[in-house]
Design a protein around this motif. Structure first.
Motif, short mmCIF file in Angstrom:
data_model
loop_
_atom_site.label_atom_id
_atom_site.label_comp_id
_atom_site.label_asym_id
_atom_site.label_seq_id
_atom_site.Cartn_x
_atom_site.Cartn_y
_atom_site.Cartn_z
N GLU A 1 -18.63 -8.79 -3.77
CA GLU A 1 -19.16 -7.92 -2.72
C GLU A 1 -20.56 -7.43 -3.00
N GLN A 2 -20.99 -7.51 -4.24
CA GLN A 2 -22.33 -7.02 -4.57
C GLN A 2 -23.40 -7.84 -3.86
N GLY A 3 -23.01 -9.02 -3.32
CA GLY A 3 -23.93 -9.80 -2.52
C GLY A 3 -24.10 -9.27 -1.11
N GLY A 4 -23.24 -8.31 -0.70
CA GLY A 4 -23.41 -7.63 0.57
C GLY A 4 -22.75 -8.28 1.77
N LYS A 5 -21.96 -9.32 1.58
CA LYS A 5 -21.33 -10.00 2.71
C LYS A 5 -19.81 -10.02 2.53
N ASN A 6 -19.09 -10.27 3.64
CA ASN A 6 -17.65 -10.47 3.53
C ASN A 6 -17.37 -11.67 2.63
N ILE A 7 -16.30 -11.58 1.88
CA ILE A 7 -16.00 -12.59 0.86
C ILE A 7 -14.98 -13.57 1.42
N THR A 8 -15.17 -14.85 1.13
CA THR A 8 -14.26 -15.89 1.59
C THR A 8 -13.21 -16.20 0.52
N THR A 9 -12.12 -16.81 0.98
CA THR A 9 -11.08 -17.19 0.03
C THR A 9 -11.61 -18.23 -0.96
N ASN A 10 -12.48 -19.11 -0.51
CA ASN A 10 -13.03 -20.13 -1.41
C ASN A 10 -13.88 -19.50 -2.51
N GLN A 11 -14.62 -18.45 -2.18
CA GLN A 11 -15.41 -17.76 -3.21
C GLN A 11 -14.51 -17.13 -4.26
N ILE A 12 -13.45 -16.50 -3.81
CA ILE A 12 -12.51 -15.87 -4.75
C ILE A 12 -11.83 -16.93 -5.60
N ALA A 13 -11.44 -18.03 -4.96
CA ALA A 13 -10.79 -19.11 -5.69
C ALA A 13 -11.69 -19.65 -6.79
N ALA A 14 -12.98 -19.82 -6.48
CA ALA A 14 -13.93 -20.31 -7.48
C ALA A 14 -14.12 -19.29 -8.59
N GLN A 15 -14.16 -18.01 -8.23
CA GLN A 15 -14.37 -16.95 -9.22
C GLN A 15 -13.21 -16.87 -10.21
N LEU A 16 -12.00 -17.06 -9.71
CA LEU A 16 -10.80 -16.90 -10.55
C LEU A 16 -10.21 -18.23 -11.01
N ALA A 17 -10.80 -19.33 -10.57
CA ALA A 17 -10.30 -20.66 -10.93
C ALA A 17 -8.85 -20.85 -10.51
N VAL A 18 -8.58 -20.52 -9.26
CA VAL A 18 -7.25 -20.71 -8.69
C VAL A 18 -7.40 -21.47 -7.36
N LYS A 19 -6.28 -21.87 -6.77
CA LYS A 19 -6.31 -22.60 -5.52
C LYS A 19 -6.50 -21.64 -4.33
N PRO A 20 -7.24 -22.06 -3.30
CA PRO A 20 -7.43 -21.20 -2.12
C PRO A 20 -6.12 -20.71 -1.51
N ALA A 21 -5.08 -21.56 -1.54
CA ALA A 21 -3.79 -21.14 -0.98
C ALA A 21 -3.22 -19.95 -1.75
N SER A 22 -3.42 -19.94 -3.05
CA SER A 22 -2.96 -18.81 -3.87
C SER A 22 -3.72 -17.55 -3.53
N VAL A 23 -5.01 -17.70 -3.25
CA VAL A 23 -5.83 -16.56 -2.87
C VAL A 23 -5.33 -15.97 -1.55
N THR A 24 -5.08 -16.83 -0.58
CA THR A 24 -4.60 -16.35 0.72
C THR A 24 -3.31 -15.56 0.57
N SER A 25 -2.40 -16.07 -0.25
CA SER A 25 -1.13 -15.38 -0.48
C SER A 25 -1.35 -14.01 -1.10
N MET A 26 -2.23 -13.94 -2.09
CA MET A 26 -2.49 -12.66 -2.74
C MET A 26 -3.19 -11.68 -1.81
N LEU A 27 -4.12 -12.16 -1.01
CA LEU A 27 -4.83 -11.26 -0.09
C LEU A 27 -3.86 -10.62 0.90
N LYS A 28 -2.87 -11.38 1.36
CA LYS A 28 -1.87 -10.81 2.25
C LYS A 28 -1.08 -9.71 1.55
#
Length: 228
Positions: free
Chosen positions: A22-49
């Motif tokens: 978020e320090q970049g000032g924009k809404n964050i995408t699941t792909n960005q989080i997946a890359a940051q944590l080295a996990v699959k985008p589907a796992s990110v979506t599940s956790m965000l819910k």
């Protein structure tokens, strides 16, 4: 697990990752989080819910519109960020680690320390405002210290400024910068910027030899704004 908020390590990791992005000032995408944590985008979506279903919600998440931390989520993230950065400073200041060694160690330890341990560690360190990389450490009230910085690449040619922060936890990169004498509190003069590839020619205070830095480093090295 942090005994103060009773969140799982996974929840804390996600909140901290979203805070960093978020320090970049924009809404964050699941792909960005997946890359940051080295996990699959589907796992990110599940956790965000799951994070959105907390009471109160920890994130504001809408599919295809990105995610932001809520106030409750930001508070929880800042608590973990404080612990992580205090540990990094402790490892350098007290235990003699180098700045390129501490990120992974702090990742392991941040979930285990108690509020009492955190308080004593902060007292021993003198309640520092910044960690070894120049990242701000939230205070006991979770407020962040203010510091006006700009990327080195935005410094006008011919001007000298003080390095305040390096936006990286990459050990190899930090070691490389260390060999150049570039770290928080180092003084740099931007001699010139090549307009075609945006490489920078700089001189570190106390050194005769010029250094050439690529465009990515010019964006990652933050210096104190001369106008501050």
């Amino acid at each position: 697990m942090n005994p103060e908020n009773d969140f799982s390590e996974a929840v804390e990791d996600y909140l901290k990752a979203i805070f960093d992005l978020e320090q970049g000032g924009k809404n964050i995408t699941t792909n960005q989080i997946a890359a940051q944590l080295a996990v699959k985008p589907a796992s990110v979506t599940s956790m965000l819910k799951k994070l959105a279903a907390f009471d109160p919600p920890l994130v504001d998440y809408h599919k295809h519109r990105g995610v932001r931390l809520t106030e409750a989520g930001k508070k929880a993230a800042l608590r973990t960020v404080r612990q992580h950065r205090l540990i990094e400073q402790f490892l350098v200041q007290v235990m003699g680690y180098s700045w390129d060694e501490v990120h992974e160690e702090a990742d392991h330890m941040e979930h285990a320390i108690s509020p009492k341990f955190e308080e004593r560690m902060a007292t021993i360190l003198g309640e520092p405002s910044y960690d070894p990389h120049g990242d701000p450490i939230p205070g006991p009230d979770l407020s962040l210290p203010s510091n006006i910085t700009i990327p080195l690449a935005q410094l006008p040619a011919g001007q000298t400024a003080t390095v305040r922060r390096v936006l990286s936890s990459d050990s190899a990169l930090l070691r490389y910068l260390g060999t150049l004498g570039i770290h928080p509190d180092a003084r740099l003069t931007l001699l010139a910027q090549v307009p075609y590839d945006h490489t920078l020619r700089v001189r570190v205070a106390g050194q005769d030899q010029e250094q050439v830095l690529g465009a990515e480093l010019g964006a990652r090295i933050l210096v104190e704004s001369p106008a501050a």
